[in-house]
Design a protein around this motif. Structure first.
Motif, short mmCIF file in Angstrom:
data_model
loop_
_atom_site.label_atom_id
_atom_site.label_comp_id
_atom_site.label_asym_id
_atom_site.label_seq_id
_atom_site.Cartn_x
_atom_site.Cartn_y
_atom_site.Cartn_z
N MET A 421 0.82 -1.20 0.00
CA MET A 421 0.00 0.00 0.00
C MET A 421 0.86 1.26 0.00
O MET A 421 0.50 2.27 -0.62
CB MET A 421 -0.93 0.00 1.22
CG MET A 421 -1.96 -1.12 1.23
SD MET A 421 -3.11 -1.11 -0.18
CE MET A 421 -3.97 0.43 0.09
N THR A 422 2.00 1.22 0.66
CA THR A 422 2.90 2.38 0.67
C THR A 422 3.40 2.69 -0.73
O THR A 422 3.53 3.87 -1.11
CB THR A 422 4.09 2.13 1.61
OG1 THR A 422 3.61 1.85 2.93
CG2 THR A 422 5.01 3.34 1.68
N GLU A 423 3.66 1.65 -1.51
CA GLU A 423 4.18 1.84 -2.86
C GLU A 423 3.10 2.30 -3.84
O GLU A 423 3.42 2.85 -4.90
CB GLU A 423 4.81 0.54 -3.36
CG GLU A 423 6.10 0.18 -2.65
CD GLU A 423 6.77 -1.03 -3.29
OE1 GLU A 423 6.03 -1.85 -3.91
OE2 GLU A 423 7.99 -1.16 -3.17
N HIS A 424 1.83 2.09 -3.51
CA HIS A 424 0.76 2.39 -4.46
C HIS A 424 -0.16 3.53 -4.02
O HIS A 424 -1.12 3.85 -4.73
CB HIS A 424 -0.09 1.13 -4.70
CG HIS A 424 0.65 0.05 -5.44
ND1 HIS A 424 1.54 -0.80 -4.81
CD2 HIS A 424 0.63 -0.31 -6.75
CE1 HIS A 424 2.03 -1.65 -5.71
NE2 HIS A 424 1.49 -1.38 -6.88
N THR A 425 0.10 4.13 -2.86
CA THR A 425 -0.72 5.25 -2.39
C THR A 425 0.18 6.37 -1.89
O THR A 425 1.39 6.20 -1.74
CB THR A 425 -1.66 4.81 -1.24
OG1 THR A 425 -0.86 4.37 -0.13
CG2 THR A 425 -2.59 3.70 -1.67
N ARG A 426 -0.43 7.50 -1.62
CA ARG A 426 0.29 8.62 -1.02
C ARG A 426 -0.57 9.21 0.09
O ARG A 426 -1.81 9.11 0.04
CB ARG A 426 0.61 9.68 -2.07
CG ARG A 426 -0.60 10.29 -2.76
CD ARG A 426 -0.21 11.28 -3.83
NE ARG A 426 -1.38 11.88 -4.46
CZ ARG A 426 -2.03 11.33 -5.48
NH1 ARG A 426 -1.62 10.18 -5.99
NH2 ARG A 426 -3.08 11.95 -5.98
N PRO A 427 0.05 9.83 1.12
CA PRO A 427 -0.73 10.39 2.23
C PRO A 427 -1.79 11.37 1.76
O PRO A 427 -1.58 12.15 0.83
CB PRO A 427 0.34 11.10 3.08
CG PRO A 427 1.60 10.35 2.78
CD PRO A 427 1.50 9.95 1.33
N GLY A 428 -2.96 11.30 2.39
CA GLY A 428 -4.08 12.17 2.04
C GLY A 428 -4.99 11.61 0.98
O GLY A 428 -6.07 12.17 0.72
N GLN A 429 -4.62 10.48 0.38
CA GLN A 429 -5.43 9.87 -0.68
C GLN A 429 -6.60 9.10 -0.09
O GLN A 429 -6.55 8.62 1.04
CB GLN A 429 -4.54 8.93 -1.49
CG GLN A 429 -5.19 8.34 -2.74
CD GLN A 429 -4.19 7.51 -3.53
OE1 GLN A 429 -3.03 7.88 -3.66
NE2 GLN A 429 -4.65 6.39 -4.04
N PHE A 430 -7.68 8.98 -0.86
CA PHE A 430 -8.83 8.19 -0.44
C PHE A 430 -8.54 6.70 -0.54
O PHE A 430 -7.92 6.22 -1.49
CB PHE A 430 -10.06 8.49 -1.30
CG PHE A 430 -10.73 9.81 -0.98
CD1 PHE A 430 -10.65 10.36 0.29
CD2 PHE A 430 -11.45 10.48 -1.95
CE1 PHE A 430 -11.27 11.56 0.58
CE2 PHE A 430 -12.09 11.68 -1.67
CZ PHE A 430 -11.99 12.22 -0.40
N LEU A 431 -9.01 5.96 0.48
CA LEU A 431 -9.00 4.49 0.48
C LEU A 431 -10.22 4.05 1.27
O LEU A 431 -10.57 4.66 2.27
CB LEU A 431 -7.73 3.95 1.14
CG LEU A 431 -7.76 2.46 1.52
CD1 LEU A 431 -7.59 1.58 0.28
CD2 LEU A 431 -6.68 2.12 2.55
#
Length: 533
Positions: A421-431
């Motif tokens: 998940m760290t490699e495919h998302t960035r802080p503040g993004q919706f999940l």
């Protein structure tokens, strides 16, 4: 009246009953204070070793506290409780984490320190309550039992423990010196408890009322005296709860607050579901110690409370019996135990068991079972369990990973998910983590849904499922983390009691499977969404 317990060998109040002895209350001086300090230092060291991988990396905690981390993160982002996101407990715990996140940032160090400080405070309260009814060395043993058997098993900064701490504080304030001012303070603490867990505070208030009535009957006090006590207790409880809830009543209205905290709880939270009474599951022989520990607490609590209440009734006349302390603790503990029995699990039962631990040691001391060899065996067992818990914490969470919320230590399975998940998302993004809200704080991601999670089959009402689908569409949420326990994504057949089918169908039409983890959890990404490079 407050009775001290003093040692008068040979004093027997009932030839057919266990001997009740009165012991001199140890003087509180410099030596006593030093012992308390060393005790709390030992508590802090034990908790630190179970919350942090040396030298200073926090373990990634789980359980119910993750809901309040997520809610505080939402509020920090401008979300409004009961309006923008779902909650059925009072907002006390959410506000504590919100204040700490504002002060120290969205850090997992902060959450683990909450558990550490709450544990130290709870152990101190356990010690001072036990010191009222047992010898000081037995009070130390009581604290160690509570720390290792109960709190060391939980390590959960959830609303149950905050509420229980306030309730036992109310017991301590009252039994120390039962003036009207102290009754008001006890009522205030019960109001605070209801601001964390609405049912705990209310049930403890009822236990105090029963205690006042019993005390009036025992001492033949006038009814006016009873009414005065109830007035001051009710004043402290009601005013405190209204003042704390006033901002939310003004914002959303008392009807909506009543719906989520009372009606919704009665419909969807309290009803018992089939199972093993909330006991932890057994998947291998390694789970047996944890299972056996939980069974032990399940068995001894009702026995201790019922036996204590029976003795309080039988020995309500002798002046040497510490009636007020013992009766109030046993009534509060018993009422809380009955309350959690309506929707029993080990977390709820453990959280309200402090009084039971104190009364257990009191019984052992009164029946003269606290022989030197028995005490030595108990200390050996407690120490062995503490060492086993500490070693297990480090063995089960050997992997360290740098996350947006700081470096954490965790297990292999969680490490794989967090790394992906760290490699495919960035802080503040919706999940949207559909089955369990554990990813939001560590990765500093945002839950855009009104609901905190989806429950299998008919666990989530159909209107909330429909709202979830609507919000996924409107907010174009890029990732959904789907758990196998919510049902196979390939099963779209309509079943009367499976409310999740429409959500699975929507995900099939608008999302595509991107990754499957070894435990069966799947990551689905929205069609047309560009992943983080």
């Amino acid at each position: 009246m407050r009775f001290a317990i003093v040692s008068l060998p040979g004093l027997s109040l009932n030839t057919n009953a266990p001997r009740i002895t009165v012991k001199k209350e140890p003087a509180i001086g410099r030596g006593s204070n030093s012992r308390v300090i060393f005790l709390l230092l030992g508590v802090a060291v034990y908790l630190y070793l179970n919350l942090f991988s040396l030298p200073d990396t926090p373990f990634l905690l789980g359980d119910d506290q993750v809901y309040f981390w997520m809610d505080a993160e939402r509020m920090l982002d401008g979300g409004r409780i009961y309006q923008d996101f779902f909650q059925f407990t009072p907002p006390g715990t959410d506000l504590i984490y919100l204040a700490l996140f504002k002060q120290f940032g969205l850090s997992l160090w902060t959450t683990n320190c909450v558990v550490l400080v709450l544990g130290i405070a709870s152990c101190w309260l356990c010690f001072v309550l036990a010191s009222e009814v047992v010898e000081r060395r037995s009070a130390v043993l009581t604290t160690a039992l509570f720390l290792v058997l109960i709190y060391g098993k939980l390590l959960d900064g959830t609303h149950h423990l905050f509420s229980a701490f306030a309730i036992m504080g109310a017991v301590k304030i009252y039994t120390r010196n039962a003036t009207f001012a102290r009754i008001v303070i006890s009522g205030t603490l019960l109001g605070v408890a209801s601001f964390f867990t609405q049912t705990h505070g209310a049930v403890a208030y009822l236990a105090f009322a029963v205690f006042f009535f019993w005390r009036r009957s025992r001492e033949h006090q006038p009814w006016l005296h009873l009414l005065q006590k109830m007035w001051w207790l009710s004043l402290g409880y009601t005013v405190t709860l209204l003042l704390l809830a006033a901002p939310f009543i003004a914002t959303i209205g008392w009807k909506q607050l009543w719906y989520y905290q009372i009606i919704y709880v009665g419909k969807h939270v309290i009803p018992m579901r089939p199972g093993m009474m909330g006991l932890p599951g057994i998947s291998s022989w390694r789970d047996l110690p944890r299972f056996g520990q939980a069974v032990l607490v399940y068995l001894f609590l009702p026995v201790v409370y019922l036996l204590t209440l029976w003795r309080c009734w039988r020995e309500r006349r002798p002046a040497a019996f510490p009636w007020e302390q013992i009766t109030l603790m046993s009534l509060v503990g018993f009422f809380l135990m009955v309350e959690v029995a309506f929707n029993l699990n080990f977390l709820r039962l453990y959280s309200i068991s402090l009084a039971g631990i104190v009364l257990l040691v009191w019984h052992l001391e009164q029946t003269r079972m606290m022989r030197p060899y028995a005490v030595a065996v108990m200390w050996i067992a407690i120490s062995a369990l503490a060492v086993w818990q500490t070693i297990s914490a480090h063995k089960l969470q050997p992997r360290k990973i740098h996350l947006p919320s700081g470096e954490v230590a965790t297990g292999e399975q969680a490490y794989e998910k967090l790394h992906w998940m760290t490699e495919h998302t960035r802080p503040g993004q919706f999940l949207f983590q559909a089955a369990w809200p554990a990813m939001y704080l560590p990765l500093q991601l945002r839950n855009p849904m009104f609901v905190d999670q989806i429950y299998p089959a008919d666990g989530t009402p159909t209107d909330e499922v429909a709202l979830t689908i609507q919000q996924l569409e409107v907010k174009q949420v890029p990732y959904v983390l789907w758990a196998a326990r919510l049902g196979s994504m390939d099963n779209l057949s309509v079943r009367p009691k499976d409310h999740v089918v429409p959500l699975r169908a929507y995900l099939h039409s608008q999302y595509s499977e991107e990754h499957t983890f070894p435990d069966g959890d799947q990551v689905w990404h929205r069609n047309g969404f560009k992943t983080v490079p």
